[in-house]
Scaffold this motif. Structure first.
Motif, PDB file in Angstrom:
ATOM      1  N   ILE A 140       0.851  -1.192   0.000  1.00  0.00           N
ATOM      2  CA  ILE A 140       0.000   0.000   0.000  1.00  0.00           C
ATOM      3  C   ILE A 140       0.887   1.243   0.000  1.00  0.00           C
ATOM      4  N   ASP A 187      -1.001   5.716   3.871  1.00  0.00           N
ATOM      5  CA  ASP A 187      -1.766   4.764   4.679  1.00  0.00           C
ATOM      6  C   ASP A 187      -0.875   4.057   5.696  1.00  0.00           C
ATOM      7  N   THR A 218      -9.526   0.228   5.510  1.00  0.00           N
ATOM      8  CA  THR A 218      -9.768  -0.995   4.734  1.00  0.00           C
ATOM      9  C   THR A 218     -10.958  -0.815   3.789  1.00  0.00           C
ATOM     10  N   ASP A 234     -10.493   1.148   0.243  1.00  0.00           N
ATOM     11  CA  ASP A 234     -10.021   0.452  -0.953  1.00  0.00           C
ATOM     12  C   ASP A 234     -10.946  -0.684  -1.376  1.00  0.00           C
ATOM     13  N   SER A 292      -4.828  -4.623  -0.605  1.00  0.00           N
ATOM     14  CA  SER A 292      -4.827  -3.596   0.431  1.00  0.00           C
ATOM     15  C   SER A 292      -5.070  -4.191   1.813  1.00  0.00           C
TER      16      SER A 292
END
Length: 430
Positions: A182, A186, A229, A232, A238
């Protein structure tokens, strides 16, 4: 001497500091006050003499306190910038390194080996600053007492040092693995949840004081993880990256809490020696793992010349600088400044990701990052934050009440307001 020594719990490469520093200035001021109060009172001829001397002493004391606070605040601003730039820089450079050589464990091993420089750098600082200069062997022997009366024995190493070395490597390796999945924004935002995990573990294991605001911060951190979470769309790529960085934050929190429970706290020299031992043990015992990964072609490269040594050394140097600032920056500034530097790395990474078009800033992601950072900042509140607010509101209320009362009395009785003003100002000056 022991009473005024600073103690620090050396943290993982991505953690915020937990430091306790004795306020020596607060102990020196009362002695100075007693030493000067006698001659000032004896030289006074009347009531005005002691009062004016006391006012001068208070003014001098306030000026000196303000100067110290201003100096620490300026160092704090510099510390925020250095911590933020070193942490964000190491994250971005590690992300860039994987484009040339996809080897997270080799990078972790290489960067951790640089921890061997901690004690030599500390000893150079000791020679420059300490009035009692000791030889390297004598200083090393004193710092080894941190591990017990017998020093660093094989039993102590395998029971009290090796487990923290493994947690250190897991923290950094999982963090770097998450960077492969990722974006850096993030990863850096999710890793800020480690402070919430520290509070929860400390509350459960160490029986620390329960604080409602920190429970709310922990809930915000967990909510931010779920929203990140969801941002995405729960894709496997992810989800794996988020799981890796949350696990890394958990390892960091476990490292911190276990260190506090098993070893307590350490002086600066003891912390430097501990981190040096972790780096040396990593080089001696873990070097076989990158070799195995190379021959199994998991982390393979054609020749040593193809390894991006510039990126490797850059990441290792930035992480070393970050750890030095995090663990020893308390000597010149407040711990909160260091923590602010960590959380400010999130918007810095976001700006880099935005200009490199590596992230889609939808509403859910922005809200998730915001509440995680808010939870991190709430965890920086002191334990008596509510009492501080109550005392501040009480002082403000008491300051406003006499002025309102005097104004109402002057209006109702018709007395001379100029005389009232002089009396009020004289009383305030005392």
């Amino acid at each position: 001497m022991k009473k005024h020594s600073a103690r620090v719990a050396p943290l993982s490469a991505c953690n915020s500091p937990v430091l306790t520093l004795t306020k020596v200035e607060g102990e020196e001021r009362p002695r100075e006050h007693v030493a000067h109060s006698g001659p000032d009172v004896q030289s006074s001829a009347g009531a005005a003499g002691p009062e004016s001397s006391s006012s001068r002493r208070k003014l001098h004391c306030c000026i000196r306190i303000t100067a110290v606070q201003v100096r620490k605040a300026l160092w704090g601003v510099a510390m925020v910038m250095c911590v933020c730039s070193s942490w964000a820089g190491s994250t971005q450079l590690a992300k860039l390194t994987f484009k040339h050589f996809d080897a997270p464990f080799t990078l972790t091993w290489f960067a951790t080996t640089w921890n061997c420089l901690f004690f030599p750098l500390y000893y150079v600082g000791h020679l420059c600053k300490s009035p009692e200069r000791q030889t390297a062997r004598h200083r090393l022997r004193e710092c080894c007492r941190f591990f017990g009366d017998d020093g660093l024995t094989p039993k102590v190493f395998f029971t009290k040092v090796a487990p923290f070395g493994l947690l250190w490597i897991l923290t950094n390796y999982l963090y770097l693995q998450a960077l492969r999945k990722i974006n850096t924004t993030d990863v850096s935002a999710l890793f800020c949840c480690n402070k919430a995990f520290v509070f929860l573990l400390s509350w459960i294991v160490l029986r620390d004081r329960f604080m409602g605001v920190r429970i709310v911060a922990a809930i915000l951190a967990i909510a931010g993880i779920v929203m990140m979470t969801y941002a995405d769309g729960f894709h496997s790529h992810s989800v794996i990256g988020i799981t890796l960085v949350v696990t890394s934050a958990s390892m960091s929190a476990l490292y911190k809490v276990l260190f506090k429970m098993v070893l307590g706290s350490a002086k600066f020299g003891e912390a430097a020696l501990f981190l040096t031992i972790v780096g040396g043990a990593n080089f001696v015992f873990i070097s076989i793992v990158p070799i195995v990964l190379y021959f199994t072609r998991v982390e393979y490269i054609e020749s040593a010349g193809d390894i991006p040594w510039g990126y490797f050394c850059g990441v290792a140097a930035l992480l070393l600088a970050f750890n030095i600032l995090v663990n020893f920056g308390i000597a010149i500034t407040y711990p909160t400044s260091i923590s602010l530097g960590i959380v400010l790395s999130v918007p810095v990474n976001a700006m880099v990701d935005f200009f490199t078009c590596e992230i889609n800033f939808n509403t859910v992601r922005l809200f998730a990052v915001s509440i995680i950072c808010l939870g991190f900042l709430m965890l920086l509140l002191p334990e008596d934050w509510d009492q501080c607010i109550i005392r501040l509101s009480t002082k403000l209320r008491k300051r406003d009440e006499p002025a309102e009362g005097s104004a109402e009395a002057g209006a109702s009785t018709g007395l001379n307001w100029r005389g009232r003003a002089r009396t009020s100002m004289a009383t305030f000056s005392h």
